[in-house]
Scaffold this active site. Structure first.
Site, PDB file in Angstrom:
ATOM      1  N   LEU A  82       0.805  -1.221   0.000  1.00  0.00           N
ATOM      2  CA  LEU A  82       0.000   0.000   0.000  1.00  0.00           C
ATOM      3  C   LEU A  82       0.840   1.274   0.000  1.00  0.00           C
ATOM      4  CD1 LEU A  82      -2.791  -1.145   2.459  1.00  0.00           C
ATOM      5  CD2 LEU A  82      -2.751  -1.288  -0.042  1.00  0.00           C
ATOM      6  N   HIS A  84       2.877   4.276  -1.669  1.00  0.00           N
ATOM      7  CA  HIS A  84       2.852   5.029  -2.920  1.00  0.00           C
ATOM      8  C   HIS A  84       4.235   5.057  -3.563  1.00  0.00           C
ATOM      9  CE1 HIS A  84      -0.689   6.649  -0.864  1.00  0.00           C
ATOM     10  NE2 HIS A  84      -1.152   6.896  -2.072  1.00  0.00           N
ATOM     11  N   MET A 120       9.110   4.906   4.609  1.00  0.00           N
ATOM     12  CA  MET A 120       9.214   3.510   4.170  1.00  0.00           C
ATOM     13  C   MET A 120      10.426   3.303   3.268  1.00  0.00           C
ATOM     14  SD  MET A 120       6.946   2.164   5.948  1.00  0.00           S
ATOM     15  CE  MET A 120       7.340   0.535   5.367  1.00  0.00           C
ATOM     16  N   GLU A 121      10.746   4.291   2.454  1.00  0.00           N
ATOM     17  CA  GLU A 121      11.915   4.173   1.584  1.00  0.00           C
ATOM     18  C   GLU A 121      13.197   4.120   2.406  1.00  0.00           C
ATOM     19  OE1 GLU A 121       8.574   5.219  -0.892  1.00  0.00           O
ATOM     20  OE2 GLU A 121       9.237   6.001   1.035  1.00  0.00           O
ATOM     21  N   ASP A 135      23.966 -11.487   3.410  1.00  0.00           N
ATOM     22  CA  ASP A 135      24.117 -12.362   2.247  1.00  0.00           C
ATOM     23  C   ASP A 135      25.574 -12.507   1.827  1.00  0.00           C
ATOM     24  OD1 ASP A 135      23.183 -13.903  -0.079  1.00  0.00           O
ATOM     25  OD2 ASP A 135      23.843 -12.148  -1.210  1.00  0.00           O
TER      26      ASP A 135
END
Length: 171
Positions: A82, A84, A120-121, A135
Site C-alpha cells: 500500500l 505510494h 518507508m523508503e 548475504d
C-alpha cells in the site's frame, strides 16, 4: 501523541478493507526521512568486512550493500503493497563500523518532493543494506543478527517534523 483519541489507520476503508490512501488533494512538499539499523558480526566476519580483498568471498561488502540499499529504497512501493511510488530526489547511505563490538550500523537518508513521506523508503533501504551484508558474509558465519531497524527522523508533510525519542544517529 497527546490526544486522548487513538490514531486512525488510514489504510483501511469504512468496511475495513485495505486500500491505498488517496493523496491526490495533498500539496507536495519537501520530505525527508532518516532510518538506521545494525548488524552484529562475529570477530572473523567483522575482519572479513574490514579487509574484503583478503577475506570476503564476494568482495567489497559495504560497497555492494550501499548500492543494494539505494536499489531497495527505489523499489519500496513494489515491496510494500500500500506504499505510494515516490520520485526520490536524494538517497544517501552511510556505514559506521564499531570494531570493539563487531557491529555495523547503517543510516539511510531519503528525500523527495511529494505528497507523502519517505519513511518507508528509508526503512526499506536500511533493511536491504543489512540483508545484503548478511548475504555477502553468510559463508563465514550464519549467526549474524540484524536489529534496531528504526526511523530516526521524519520531516515535512501534515504531521510535521519528528525525531525518535532515543535519537543516537550512527550509534
Amino acid at each position: 501523541m497527546s490526544s486522548s483519541h487513538p490514531p486512525s489507520l488510514n489504510h483501511f476503508d469504512a468496511q475495513g478493507q485495505a486500500w491505498m490512501v488517496d493523496v491526490g488533494n495533498k500539496q507536495a512538499s519537501q520530505r525527508l526521512a532518516v532510518a538506521q539499523g545494525a548488524i552484529q558480526l562475529s570477530p572473523a566476519t567483522f575482519a572479513a568486512l574490514e579487509q574484503p580483498a583478503h577475506n570476503s568471498p564476494k568482495g567489497d561488502v559495504l560497497g555492494v550493500a550501499r548500492i543494494a540499499a539505494i536499489q531497495g529504497a527505489k523499489q519500496t512501493s513494489a515491496l510494500i503493497p500500500l506504499c505510494h511510488p515516490l520520485p526520490l530526489t536524494h538517497l544517501s547511505v552511510a556505514f559506521a563500523l564499531d570494531a570493539a563490538q563487531h557491529r555495523v550500523v547503517i543510516e539511510v537518508t531519503a528525500k523527495t518532493v511529494g505528497k507523502t513521506g519517505v519513511e518507508m523508503e528509508a526503512l526499506t533501504g536500511a533493511s536491504i543494506g543489512l540483508l545484503t551484508i548478511y548475504d555477502m558474509l553468510k559463508a563465514i558465519d550464519k549467526s549474524m543478527v540484524i536489529d534496531q531497524v528504526r526511523l530516526l527522523q521524519k520531516d515535512g508533510g501534515k504531521s510535521g517534523n519528528w525525531l525518535h525519542p532515543n535519537q543516537d544517529s550512527m550509534a
